[in-house]
Design a protein around this motif. Structure first.
Motif, PDB file in Angstrom:
ATOM      1  N   PRO A 122       0.789  -1.230   0.000  1.00  0.00           N
ATOM      2  CA  PRO A 122       0.000   0.000   0.000  1.00  0.00           C
ATOM      3  C   PRO A 122       0.823   1.283   0.000  1.00  0.00           C
ATOM      4  N   TYR A 123       2.159   1.192  -0.100  1.00  0.00           N
ATOM      5  CA  TYR A 123       2.994   2.372   0.059  1.00  0.00           C
ATOM      6  C   TYR A 123       2.848   3.354  -1.101  1.00  0.00           C
ATOM      7  N   ASP A 124       2.241   2.927  -2.186  1.00  0.00           N
ATOM      8  CA  ASP A 124       1.988   3.848  -3.284  1.00  0.00           C
ATOM      9  C   ASP A 124       0.905   4.865  -2.923  1.00  0.00           C
TER      10      ASP A 124
ATOM     11  N   ARG B 296       5.786  14.395   5.887  1.00  0.00           N
ATOM     12  CA  ARG B 296       6.038  13.972   7.259  1.00  0.00           C
ATOM     13  C   ARG B 296       4.843  13.241   7.841  1.00  0.00           C
ATOM     14  N   ALA B 297       5.101  12.055   8.388  1.00  0.00           N
ATOM     15  CA  ALA B 297       4.057  11.315   9.089  1.00  0.00           C
ATOM     16  C   ALA B 297       3.833  11.923  10.472  1.00  0.00           C
ATOM     17  N   SER B 298       2.721  11.559  11.106  1.00  0.00           N
ATOM     18  CA  SER B 298       2.383  12.101  12.428  1.00  0.00           C
ATOM     19  C   SER B 298       3.128  11.312  13.502  1.00  0.00           C
ATOM     20  N   LEU B 299       4.451  11.435  13.491  1.00  0.00           N
ATOM     21  CA  LEU B 299       5.328  10.711  14.402  1.00  0.00           C
ATOM     22  C   LEU B 299       6.350  11.687  14.967  1.00  0.00           C
ATOM     23  N   GLU B 300       7.112  11.233  15.961  1.00  0.00           N
ATOM     24  CA  GLU B 300       8.223  12.038  16.457  1.00  0.00           C
ATOM     25  C   GLU B 300       9.382  11.912  15.479  1.00  0.00           C
ATOM     26  N   HIS B 301       9.675  12.984  14.762  1.00  0.00           N
ATOM     27  CA  HIS B 301      10.773  12.995  13.806  1.00  0.00           C
ATOM     28  C   HIS B 301      11.952  13.749  14.397  1.00  0.00           C
TER      29      HIS B 301
ATOM     30  N   GLY C 277       5.686   5.375   7.235  1.00  0.00           N
ATOM     31  CA  GLY C 277       4.964   6.069   8.291  1.00  0.00           C
ATOM     32  C   GLY C 277       3.685   6.714   7.782  1.00  0.00           C
ATOM     33  N   LEU C 278       3.736   7.301   6.606  1.00  0.00           N
ATOM     34  CA  LEU C 278       2.543   7.925   6.035  1.00  0.00           C
ATOM     35  C   LEU C 278       1.463   6.891   5.749  1.00  0.00           C
ATOM     36  N   THR C 279       1.869   5.742   5.223  1.00  0.00           N
ATOM     37  CA  THR C 279       0.895   4.688   4.960  1.00  0.00           C
ATOM     38  C   THR C 279       0.268   4.202   6.259  1.00  0.00           C
ATOM     39  N   ARG C 280       1.087   4.087   7.306  1.00  0.00           N
ATOM     40  CA  ARG C 280       0.525   3.655   8.597  1.00  0.00           C
ATOM     41  C   ARG C 280      -0.460   4.687   9.130  1.00  0.00           C
ATOM     42  N   ASP C 281      -0.183   5.973   8.924  1.00  0.00           N
ATOM     43  CA  ASP C 281      -1.147   7.014   9.296  1.00  0.00           C
ATOM     44  C   ASP C 281      -2.484   6.768   8.603  1.00  0.00           C
ATOM     45  N   HIS C 282      -2.426   6.539   7.291  1.00  0.00           N
ATOM     46  CA  HIS C 282      -3.651   6.295   6.533  1.00  0.00           C
ATOM     47  C   HIS C 282      -4.366   5.051   7.052  1.00  0.00           C
ATOM     48  N   PHE C 283      -3.608   3.998   7.295  1.00  0.00           N
ATOM     49  CA  PHE C 283      -4.198   2.744   7.762  1.00  0.00           C
ATOM     50  C   PHE C 283      -4.946   2.955   9.072  1.00  0.00           C
ATOM     51  N   LEU C 284      -4.308   3.595  10.039  1.00  0.00           N
ATOM     52  CA  LEU C 284      -4.928   3.770  11.347  1.00  0.00           C
ATOM     53  C   LEU C 284      -6.126   4.700  11.274  1.00  0.00           C
ATOM     54  N   ARG C 285      -6.066   5.690  10.412  1.00  0.00           N
ATOM     55  CA  ARG C 285      -7.179   6.637  10.274  1.00  0.00           C
ATOM     56  C   ARG C 285      -8.384   5.993   9.601  1.00  0.00           C
ATOM     57  N   LEU C 286      -8.141   5.147   8.608  1.00  0.00           N
ATOM     58  CA  LEU C 286      -9.218   4.568   7.808  1.00  0.00           C
ATOM     59  C   LEU C 286      -9.747   3.247   8.358  1.00  0.00           C
ATOM     60  N   ARG C 287      -9.020   2.615   9.232  1.00  0.00           N
ATOM     61  CA  ARG C 287      -9.351   1.251   9.658  1.00  0.00           C
ATOM     62  C   ARG C 287     -10.686   1.194  10.402  1.00  0.00           C
ATOM     63  N   PRO C 288     -11.648   0.427   9.911  1.00  0.00           N
ATOM     64  CA  PRO C 288     -12.911   0.249  10.641  1.00  0.00           C
ATOM     65  C   PRO C 288     -12.689  -0.579  11.900  1.00  0.00           C
TER      66      PRO C 288
ATOM     67  N   ALA D 147       1.493   9.313  -0.403  1.00  0.00           N
ATOM     68  CA  ALA D 147       1.425  10.744  -0.671  1.00  0.00           C
ATOM     69  C   ALA D 147       0.012  11.224  -1.008  1.00  0.00           C
ATOM     70  N   LEU D 148      -0.961  10.342  -1.002  1.00  0.00           N
ATOM     71  CA  LEU D 148      -2.326  10.719  -1.358  1.00  0.00           C
ATOM     72  C   LEU D 148      -3.082  11.213  -0.136  1.00  0.00           C
ATOM     73  N   SER D 149      -3.944  12.195  -0.324  1.00  0.00           N
ATOM     74  CA  SER D 149      -4.741  12.709   0.793  1.00  0.00           C
ATOM     75  C   SER D 149      -5.975  11.859   1.042  1.00  0.00           C
ATOM     76  N   THR D 150      -6.434  11.122   0.022  1.00  0.00           N
ATOM     77  CA  THR D 150      -7.648  10.322   0.177  1.00  0.00           C
ATOM     78  C   THR D 150      -7.428   8.909  -0.366  1.00  0.00           C
ATOM     79  N   PRO D 151      -6.559   8.127   0.265  1.00  0.00           N
ATOM     80  CA  PRO D 151      -6.368   6.749  -0.210  1.00  0.00           C
ATOM     81  C   PRO D 151      -7.594   5.899   0.088  1.00  0.00           C
ATOM     82  N   ASP D 152      -7.697   4.806  -0.596  1.00  0.00           N
ATOM     83  CA  ASP D 152      -8.823   3.893  -0.454  1.00  0.00           C
ATOM     84  C   ASP D 152      -8.494   2.813   0.575  1.00  0.00           C
TER      85      ASP D 152
END
Length: 412
Positions: A81-83, A215-220, A161-172, A86-91
């Motif tokens: 899913p790493y592609d 930048r992902a929502s992590l401590e960088h 990290g960005l993909t994990r952000d999307h995953f956690l935000r979208l996960r039912p 950079a998307l704001s609205t991944p599926d």
């Protein structure tokens, strides 16, 4: 403080860890680098202490035998899913399917050969801190097994990290987590439980300046990139200043080493330079076949990148993070010809601040390359943009600064 670094057997990724490893060592810390046996020579060649662990299964060997679609499902680019990073609205379905069907298989191929031996060593040596390449989850598993603090050293854009952000935000609620389940199985094997830091570290060391990164929502923890390419000798001809603007051409190590070719036709690039009042220095492998070599062109199999760039007015390259950052540190306009992984994103961000021009490798033509090169050589906006990017990078904390930060957070 005892510090353990680890990466799967990818030399270019290890090279990006060396400056921090040496900063920690010269600060008085005990540093070891755990890698598969075939990478141990690169570690000792950098003057560091290698710990061979596991066996030499190679992700790239498998890809050569089966084709990239076996693990990635695509011919180029980051595997799903790493592609979506950079998307704001991944599926959501795409992210889940990517973790389930592609990414976990990819990570297993790279990590399983390391895990058992790495955990055994970490439990015996008891490091205070483990630093790991962002897909070498064996480092997080070993840190959890021995109770060490741990963090990632990025080798480019933080798509993970960005993909994990999307995953956690979208996960039912109740939806599966294939990556977490895989890492959790290893955590339980060694007496622990899964936690999110096993995916993205307790902190993340980021070598890109803010203007080039998502930048992902992590401590960088920002750290200025410093070029290290291994042992090298500066050739005598570089000590003579060029009589006309010098242009560097390099398409990096990984593409040719791993696939036996370049994503762009080097003959097209050479033809684009032919007739311009410049000197071209191109790093090409001896196997590369060229039908024409323009005058005032020097072909070399290798030259130390930083030494070459110091004498150049423009650099043409593939937008690999190491080459791009090395060029940016010298305030040189860049023509990037990106192909896959995070290269197109980095090239686009570079171009957005007038530090260069980016043309995707699949769209690069002789005419387009020539026009871009002429603009970079003659339009002041690009020199100004490159200087601004250089200043931004020089303002970042050095590896020595970051070594001190890491020691302080461990109470040492």
């Amino acid at each position: 403080m005892r510090v353990l670094l680890t990466t799967y057997a990818e030399r270019t990724h290890f090279l990006m860890m060396v400056p921090l490893a040496w900063a920690l060592r010269t600060a008085g810390h005990d540093v070891r680098v755990a890698v598969q046996p075939k990478l141990a020579g690169a570690v000792t060649g950098a003057g560091l202490t290698a710990v061979p662990v596991g066996h030499d299964r190679d992700l790239w060997d498998l890809l050569r035998r089966t084709g990239p679609e076996h693990l990635f499902g695509v011919e180029t680019g980051w595997p799903a899913p790493y592609d979506t990073a950079a998307l704001s609205t991944p599926d959501w379905d795409h992210v889940l399917r990517g973790y389930r069907d592609i990414a976990v298989r990819w990570h297993k191929t790279s990590n399983v050969p390391l895990i058992n031996d790495l955990v055994d060593f970490a439990r015996w040596w008891q490091p205070d801190l483990v630093l790991w390449e962002p897909t070498t989850y064996a480092g997080a598993i070993a840190a959890k097994a021995c109770g060490a603090a741990h963090g990632r050293i990025l080798i480019g854009e933080d798509v993970f990290g960005l993909t994990r952000d999307h995953f956690l935000r979208l996960r039912p609620d109740g939806a599966p987590d294939p990556l977490g389940e895989w890492l959790g199985a290893y955590a339980r094997k060694y007496g622990g439980e899964f936690s999110e830091d096993m995916v993205t570290g307790q902190f993340t060391i980021d070598q890109l300046p803010a203007s080039l990164r998502h930048r992902a929502s992590l401590e960088h923890v920002p750290m200025r990139y410093m070029n290290y390419g291994g042992a090298a000798v500066v050739p005598d001809w570089l000590s003579t200043p060029p009589s006309r603007p010098r242009v560097a051409l390099t398409m990096g190590l990984t593409a040719h080493d791993r696939t036996g070719g370049y994503p762009v036709d080097l003959q097209d690039v050479l033809d684009a330079v032919d007739g311009l009042d410049v000197e071209l220095v191109a790093t090409v492998t001896p196997e590369t076949r060229l039908s024409r070599v323009p005058s005032r062109t020097r072909l070399v199999p290798f030259v130390p990148l930083t030494a070459l760039l110091t004498t150049c007015s423009v650099a043409i390259h593939h937008a690999g993070v190491g080459t791009l950052a090395s060029t940016a540190l010298r305030g040189i306009p860049q023509l990037t010809l990106p192909w896959d992984v995070d290269q197109p994103t980095l090239g686009a961000r570079l171009a957005a601040q007038d530090a260069g021009i980016s043309i995707h490798a699949t769209e690069a033509t002789t005419e387009g390359i020539r026009d871009a090169l002429v603009r970079l050589l003659h339009e002041p906006a690009y020199t100004k943009g490159a200087a601004h990017l250089r200043d931004e990078m020089l303002a970042m904390p050095s590896p020595n600064d970051v070594a001190g930060h890491l020691a302080a957070r461990r109470g040492s």
